[in-house]
Design an enzyme around this catalytic site. Structure first.
Site, PDB file in Angstrom:
ATOM      1  N   GLN A  29     -78.027 -14.173 -10.232  1.00  0.00           N
ATOM      2  CA  GLN A  29     -78.374 -13.336 -11.376  1.00  0.00           C
ATOM      3  C   GLN A  29     -78.259 -11.852 -11.056  1.00  0.00           C
ATOM      4  OE1 GLN A  29     -83.004 -12.858 -11.510  1.00  0.00           O
ATOM      5  NE2 GLN A  29     -82.520 -14.963 -10.902  1.00  0.00           N
ATOM      6  N   GLU A  95     -80.038 -11.573 -16.244  1.00  0.00           N
ATOM      7  CA  GLU A  95     -81.463 -11.628 -16.558  1.00  0.00           C
ATOM      8  C   GLU A  95     -81.813 -10.332 -17.271  1.00  0.00           C
ATOM      9  OE1 GLU A  95     -85.740 -11.154 -14.259  1.00  0.00           O
ATOM     10  OE2 GLU A  95     -83.972 -11.682 -13.093  1.00  0.00           O
ATOM     11  N   HIS A 122     -71.711  -1.280 -12.894  1.00  0.00           N
ATOM     12  CA  HIS A 122     -71.388  -2.092 -14.062  1.00  0.00           C
ATOM     13  C   HIS A 122     -71.397  -3.573 -13.700  1.00  0.00           C
ATOM     14  CE1 HIS A 122     -67.440  -1.558 -12.087  1.00  0.00           C
ATOM     15  NE2 HIS A 122     -67.197  -2.772 -12.529  1.00  0.00           N
ATOM     16  N   GLU A 168     -67.425  -3.900 -17.591  1.00  0.00           N
ATOM     17  CA  GLU A 168     -65.972  -3.905 -17.424  1.00  0.00           C
ATOM     18  C   GLU A 168     -65.410  -5.149 -18.093  1.00  0.00           C
ATOM     19  OE1 GLU A 168     -62.542  -3.744 -13.943  1.00  0.00           O
ATOM     20  OE2 GLU A 168     -64.645  -3.851 -13.359  1.00  0.00           O
TER      21      GLU A 168
END
Length: 180
Positions: A29, A95, A122, A168
């Protein structure tokens, strides 16, 4: 190093053979704090096509967690304990953490890592066709940081989520020409 980055040799020296005990480790995550969960859930599900895997509320600490990923809804277990184990066994989930009340606090905003002091940059989403995905994003009124034909790196884009985090948008097949 500062003028050219790491040489291939330096990278090879820095990267070590993994400890065999890590063979079952995985990237599970990335957590992003969100101001307004309604806006964020709409963005990540409707616009990016993710599925809500599970929600956790922590009333005593006044926050909620929303786990999202690219999973088939029909495969999500009904039983809450099974679902929890299943959620935390998925690869590369997002998350979203919502601190209760932040949505109504005008002064609350989160640093996206792309302004000074820089840090987090990002997340990346792979799509079959960057240009088609960007048409969809334009129709949905998504904010662009970079459109596919802008700048030196053609064929990839950057958009922003409701909290200003950069995402992205890339096509795996295009990355060979971009990276070479």
């Amino acid at each position: 190093m500062s003028d050219k980055g790491l040489s291939d040799e330096a990278v090879a020296t820095a990267c070590k053979d993994k400890d065999p005990r890590t063979k079952d480790f995985m990237m599970q995550q990335t957590m992003l704090r969100v101001k307004d969960p309604v806006k964020s859930l709409d963005f990540y599900t409707k616009i990016l096509g993710m599925t809500l895997l599970q929600k956790f509320d922590f009333p005593s600490m006044r926050f909620s967690l929303f786990f999202l990923g690219y999973e088939d809804k029909t495969e999500i277990p009904e039983d809450v304990n099974e679902r929890t184990c299943w959620t935390f066994s998925r690869r590369a989930t997002i998350e979203l953490t919502h601190n209760w009340g932040s949505e109504s606090d005008e002064s609350q905003s989160y640093h996206n890592g792309n302004a000074d002091p820089r840090g987090f940059g990002h997340i990346g989403i792979a799509v079959p066709d960057v240009y088609e995905a960007c048409k969809l994003f334009e129709e949905q009124g998504v904010t662009f940081v970079k459109k596919p034909d802008d700048g030196k790196m053609k064929g990839l884009a950057f958009i922003q989520d409701p909290d200003g985090y950069w995402i992205e948008i890339l096509s795996p097949n295009n990355m060979v020409s971009i990276a070479s």
